[in-house]
Design an enzyme around this catalytic site. Sequence first.
Site, short mmCIF file in Angstrom:
data_model
loop_
_atom_site.label_atom_id
_atom_site.label_comp_id
_atom_site.label_asym_id
_atom_site.label_seq_id
_atom_site.Cartn_x
_atom_site.Cartn_y
_atom_site.Cartn_z
N HIS A 33 6.35 -31.93 -36.87
CA HIS A 33 5.55 -31.72 -37.15
C HIS A 33 5.73 -31.22 -38.71
O HIS A 33 6.79 -31.02 -38.65
CB HIS A 33 4.09 -31.71 -36.59
N GLU A 92 9.17 -24.70 -31.43
CA GLU A 92 9.31 -26.23 -31.07
C GLU A 92 11.21 -26.55 -30.78
O GLU A 92 11.62 -27.34 -30.18
CB GLU A 92 9.09 -26.60 -32.03
ZN ZN Z 1 5.41 -23.68 -34.28
#
Ligand code: ZN
Length: 281
Positions: free
Chosen positions: A124, A18
Amino acid sequence: MVYTQEKKLKIFISADMEGISGIVHSEQVSPEGHDYNIARKWMAEDVNSAVEGALEEGAIEIVVNDSHGSMRNIIPDDLHPKAILISGTPKPLSMMQGIDSSFDACIFVGYHSKAGTGSSILDHTYSGASIHSIKVNGLEMPELGINALVAGYFNVPVIFVSGDLEVCKQAKSILGEKVVTVAVKESFGRTSAKLLPMDEARKRIKEGVKEALKNLSGIKPFKLNPPFNFEIEFLYSSQAEMAELIPYVKRTSGRGVSFTTKDFIEGFKLMRALIALAPAR
Ligand SMILES: [Zn+2]
């Protein structure tokens, strides 16, 4: 290229996706997504930049653990020929598989901020489908904090983190000001960011790793005092219901459970088992 060999360093790299240069959306980080096959090449390029930096500062062995999703994102052909790849999942230590006390330093490439961070790409904590927050000894942790404790268990310091600006701030606040961070993007929200030009981002990763390795002796392994109290807040009560079936795991609220272990790795593995056990709703 002439590599300095006198330091003979052994470097561990955990690579998530990410926080990789260019990535802003979940379609780029899941195999079903339209841009995934391009994004996995960007991932290899960021990792290779870190590998180059490490080699120029005297690394003689570099292990790269693919740490995102299927953990089969980096195509072996794309990885720097001097690096060893750990690919696939599940692995006993997951994002930290391969680390042990023989390593001199640990590097996190492409990391992301914890669940609930404002304006941060794909924030997250381990599982977007089940985790609201994870605390260890009262401290709310992004993945980088918990993974740094795994490295710390083996007395290995985390010296470098790359990702968006928010994960860089979280790295400094948890690991201290001496950890070198490189923000390859500045997020406007969860799926939009201003990107550094790709060549510039890769150059900064390489230079950042070199800077971190030059100051290696100044960065201490990240540790907390035992016992280790884990507090997990799930997204749904059904997920806490499954978690509390496990011995030693106490239900603390509708969505919350906690447990305490003397050994950090034992707690880390139990945390991962509870996440794996959590139903979708
Ligand atoms: Zn990841």
